[in-house]
Design an enzyme around this catalytic site. Sequence first.
Site, mmCIF file in Angstrom:
data_model
loop_
_atom_site.group_PDB
_atom_site.id
_atom_site.type_symbol
_atom_site.label_atom_id
_atom_site.label_comp_id
_atom_site.label_asym_id
_atom_site.label_seq_id
_atom_site.Cartn_x
_atom_site.Cartn_y
_atom_site.Cartn_z
ATOM 1 N N LEU A 90 0.828 -1.156 -0.021
ATOM 2 C CA LEU A 90 -0.078 -0.204 -0.081
ATOM 3 C C LEU A 90 0.874 1.187 0.071
ATOM 4 C CD1 LEU A 90 -2.693 -1.000 2.658
ATOM 5 C CD2 LEU A 90 -2.983 -0.938 0.089
ATOM 6 N N ASP A 91 0.284 2.274 -0.683
ATOM 7 C CA ASP A 91 1.222 3.615 -0.726
ATOM 8 C C ASP A 91 1.526 4.109 0.728
ATOM 9 O OD1 ASP A 91 1.004 3.443 -3.326
ATOM 10 O OD2 ASP A 91 -0.768 4.909 -3.452
ATOM 11 N N ARG A 92 2.476 4.987 0.929
ATOM 12 C CA ARG A 92 2.409 5.428 2.360
ATOM 13 C C ARG A 92 1.088 6.035 2.676
ATOM 14 N NH1 ARG A 92 6.914 6.969 5.044
ATOM 15 N NH2 ARG A 92 8.428 6.894 3.339
#
Length: 256
Positions: free
Chosen positions: A103-105
Site C-alpha cells: 500500500l502507498d505511504r
Amino acid sequence: MSDRLDAFLSHRGFGSRSDVRRVIRSGRVTVDGQACRDQARHVQGGQVRVDGVPIAIGVSEATVVLHKPLGYACSHDPAEAPLLEELIPAALAHLPLESAGRLDRDTSGLLVVTSDGTLIHALTNPRRHLAKRYRIRYRGALSSHAISRCAKGMLLDGDSKPTLPAELTLDGEAGAGDATATLILHEGRYHQVRRMIAALGGEVVALHRDRIGGLQLPADLGPGMARLITAGELEQLVHGGQGPGGRPGVVPQRIS
Ligand code: URA
C-alpha cells in the site's frame, strides 16, 4: 527456517551483528551443550544458550494481519521510515517477513505480512486475480461513464495493457465537496486506484483497503495493530474472494 547463529541472537535482542559476534567469540554461547565460536553456524532446532541461559527458538513461520496506518512505508529501507516492520510483534521480529503486495505511504488498511513465500505468490500472482476492495474519498466530478469504464478496463498513462475489469460503486457525498466510492480491483498496479480515479476526472484525497479476497479488515485491529492470522481468516483470504465472472479469487498451490 534455519538462522545463522549471529542473526539468531541479533534478532533476539543481543545487539547488532557485530555485538553478537563479540559475544560468540568470547565463548559465552553454546549450541546443544557445546561451546560455539562459529558465528556462521546454522541453528536449526538446536538449543542455544548464552551464559548458560536457554534462548527460545521461537516460531519459524508466521502470517500476520496488519492494519497499516497512514504514513508508514511498505519497505525495508531505513531511509523510508517509519516502516511496517516497526509494527510487527517483537516475538516475530526474527522472521523474514514480507508484505503480500503493498500500500502507498498515504493509504491505510489491510495488509498480509508473511514469511511464507508460497502464500505471497498465491496472493500476488497476477494470473489469480485476487479481489481487493478500496474505500475512496475523492474530489472532483467523475466521468458519467466511470462505472462502465472501470468494468470494461481502461488504458492508463504509461501502461501497455488496459486494466482488468473492476467494480466501481459511487457511494455518495462526503461533505466539503468530496464524495466517496468503492472500487474492487483484481490486480495490483502502481498507484492504481489513484491513477484510475484521476483518469476518470477525480482526485483521491483518502484511500483505505478494507478487504483482500474474502478477508475483511478484522474489527479488533485498529490502525497500527498487527497479530497472527487465524486459520479461519487464512481460509477466507485464499478461498473467499471472487474474481471477475465469479472465478475464485485465488487458488494457492500450497498454504503452509
Ligand atoms: N492503489 C493506489 O493508488 N494506492 C494503493 O496503496 C493501493 C492501490
